[in-house]
Design a protein around this motif. Structure first.
Motif, PDB file in Angstrom:
ATOM      1  N   HIS A 109     -11.139   1.976  -1.274  1.00  0.00           N
ATOM      2  CA  HIS A 109     -11.024   0.895  -2.294  1.00  0.00           C
ATOM      3  C   HIS A 109      -9.451   0.681  -2.444  1.00  0.00           C
ATOM      4  O   HIS A 109      -8.461   1.657  -2.304  1.00  0.00           O
ATOM      5  N   LYS A 110      -9.055  -0.475  -2.241  1.00  0.00           N
ATOM      6  CA  LYS A 110      -7.557  -1.005  -2.233  1.00  0.00           C
ATOM      7  C   LYS A 110      -7.196  -1.733  -3.285  1.00  0.00           C
ATOM      8  O   LYS A 110      -7.986  -2.800  -3.828  1.00  0.00           O
ATOM      9  N   LEU A 111      -6.245  -1.249  -4.440  1.00  0.00           N
ATOM     10  CA  LEU A 111      -5.967  -2.004  -5.402  1.00  0.00           C
ATOM     11  C   LEU A 111      -5.041  -3.155  -5.335  1.00  0.00           C
ATOM     12  O   LEU A 111      -4.340  -3.114  -4.224  1.00  0.00           O
ATOM     13  N   PRO A 112      -4.687  -4.015  -6.181  1.00  0.00           N
ATOM     14  CA  PRO A 112      -3.937  -5.047  -6.057  1.00  0.00           C
ATOM     15  C   PRO A 112      -2.333  -4.579  -5.658  1.00  0.00           C
ATOM     16  O   PRO A 112      -1.747  -5.196  -5.210  1.00  0.00           O
ATOM     17  N   ASN A 113      -1.911  -3.313  -6.035  1.00  0.00           N
ATOM     18  CA  ASN A 113      -0.668  -2.906  -6.031  1.00  0.00           C
ATOM     19  C   ASN A 113      -0.585  -2.092  -4.583  1.00  0.00           C
ATOM     20  O   ASN A 113       0.465  -1.480  -4.306  1.00  0.00           O
ATOM     21  N   GLY A 114      -1.640  -2.095  -3.765  1.00  0.00           N
ATOM     22  CA  GLY A 114      -1.613  -1.546  -2.452  1.00  0.00           C
ATOM     23  C   GLY A 114      -1.955   0.079  -2.456  1.00  0.00           C
ATOM     24  O   GLY A 114      -2.298   0.334  -1.222  1.00  0.00           O
ATOM     25  N   LYS A 115      -2.133   0.521  -3.283  1.00  0.00           N
ATOM     26  CA  LYS A 115      -2.686   1.805  -3.373  1.00  0.00           C
ATOM     27  C   LYS A 115      -4.051   1.848  -3.095  1.00  0.00           C
ATOM     28  O   LYS A 115      -4.802   0.893  -3.120  1.00  0.00           O
ATOM     29  N   THR A 116      -4.571   2.902  -2.149  1.00  0.00           N
ATOM     30  CA  THR A 116      -5.861   3.123  -1.828  1.00  0.00           C
ATOM     31  C   THR A 116      -6.356   4.463  -2.459  1.00  0.00           C
ATOM     32  O   THR A 116      -5.646   5.387  -2.612  1.00  0.00           O
ATOM     33  N   TYR A 117      -7.577   4.269  -2.691  1.00  0.00           N
ATOM     34  CA  TYR A 117      -8.443   5.481  -3.294  1.00  0.00           C
ATOM     35  C   TYR A 117      -9.889   5.675  -2.588  1.00  0.00           C
ATOM     36  O   TYR A 117     -10.305   4.768  -2.114  1.00  0.00           O
ATOM     37  N   GLU A 118     -10.488   6.700  -2.726  1.00  0.00           N
ATOM     38  CA  GLU A 118     -11.660   6.706  -1.858  1.00  0.00           C
ATOM     39  C   GLU A 118     -12.707   7.241  -2.955  1.00  0.00           C
ATOM     40  O   GLU A 118     -12.552   8.091  -3.818  1.00  0.00           O
ATOM     41  N   SER A 119     -13.952   6.709  -2.992  1.00  0.00           N
ATOM     42  CA  SER A 119     -14.954   7.226  -3.743  1.00  0.00           C
ATOM     43  C   SER A 119     -16.165   7.914  -2.643  1.00  0.00           C
ATOM     44  O   SER A 119     -16.347   7.420  -1.665  1.00  0.00           O
TER      45      SER A 119
END
Length: 191
Positions: A109-119
């Motif tokens: 997942h990429k957030l509008p601020n550019g950070k990425t997370y994984e589920s």
């Protein structure tokens, strides 16, 4: 070895790549349209608020690195219930990895601020998405399973702020790269 300010500079440059999601560790760049940028996060079961489910083994309990979502009926009452993508994202993999994990879906997942997370969604009975595809928040991606009877049916669910880590064991006193899924979702309902 890269250290300190040099690493921060490199990280900043990667973050500034507009319109691109860089999946570290798999040497792959993926163009991303704005419709797949995360706009918030929901729970993976009983969408959007986990209605009819409870977290039987929360993050941190017994060094657990995720949340184990069970139907309130107990036992295998939730076997075959739908699992939903918690947010817009890219399906990195969706396959049976064997062992204690069984069918596992990994979504970046990429957030509008550019950070990425994984589920991470584990012990699935059915996988309803293909690797290298895009999903929307609330989209059905699979069903709750028991890893072919190894456990009572439940969804082992993780959120990671370090993407592409190996799957691991699901339990550890070392929590680097793992986030409390419930706290993360509650604090990222709308972006």
């Amino acid at each position: 070895m890269i250290s300190g300010n040099k690493l921060k500079t490199i990280t900043s440059r990667v973050t500034l790549m507009l319109g691109t999601l860089l999946l570290l560790g798999c040497n792959q760049e993926i163009s991303i349209s704005s419709k797949y940028i995360s706009d918030g996060f929901d729970f993976p079961v009983g969408k959007p608020y986990a209605k009819g489910y409870y977290d039987a083994q929360p993050y941190g309990k017994n060094n657990h690195l995720g949340s184990d979502w069970n139907g309130k009926g107990g036992g295998n009452s939730d076997l075959g219930d739908n699992i939903y993508s918690v947010s817009n994202g890219y399906v990195k993999s969706a396959k049976n990895i064997g062992g204690d994990w069984g069918n596992v879906i990994r979504i970046i997942h990429k957030l509008p601020n550019g950070k990425t997370y994984e589920s991470i969604y584990a012990h699935c009975n059915e996988i309803a998405v293909k690797p290298k595809s895009w999903v929307k928040r609330g989209q059905r991606i699979g069903t709750i399973g028991s890893n072919k009877g190894m456990y009572y049916a439940h969804l082992h669910f993780e959120i990671r702020n370090e993407i592409n880590m190996r799957i691991g064991r699901g339990y550890s006193y070392i929590t680097w790269g793992y986030l409390n899924p419930t706290k993360f979702i509650k604090s990222h309902r709308k972006l």
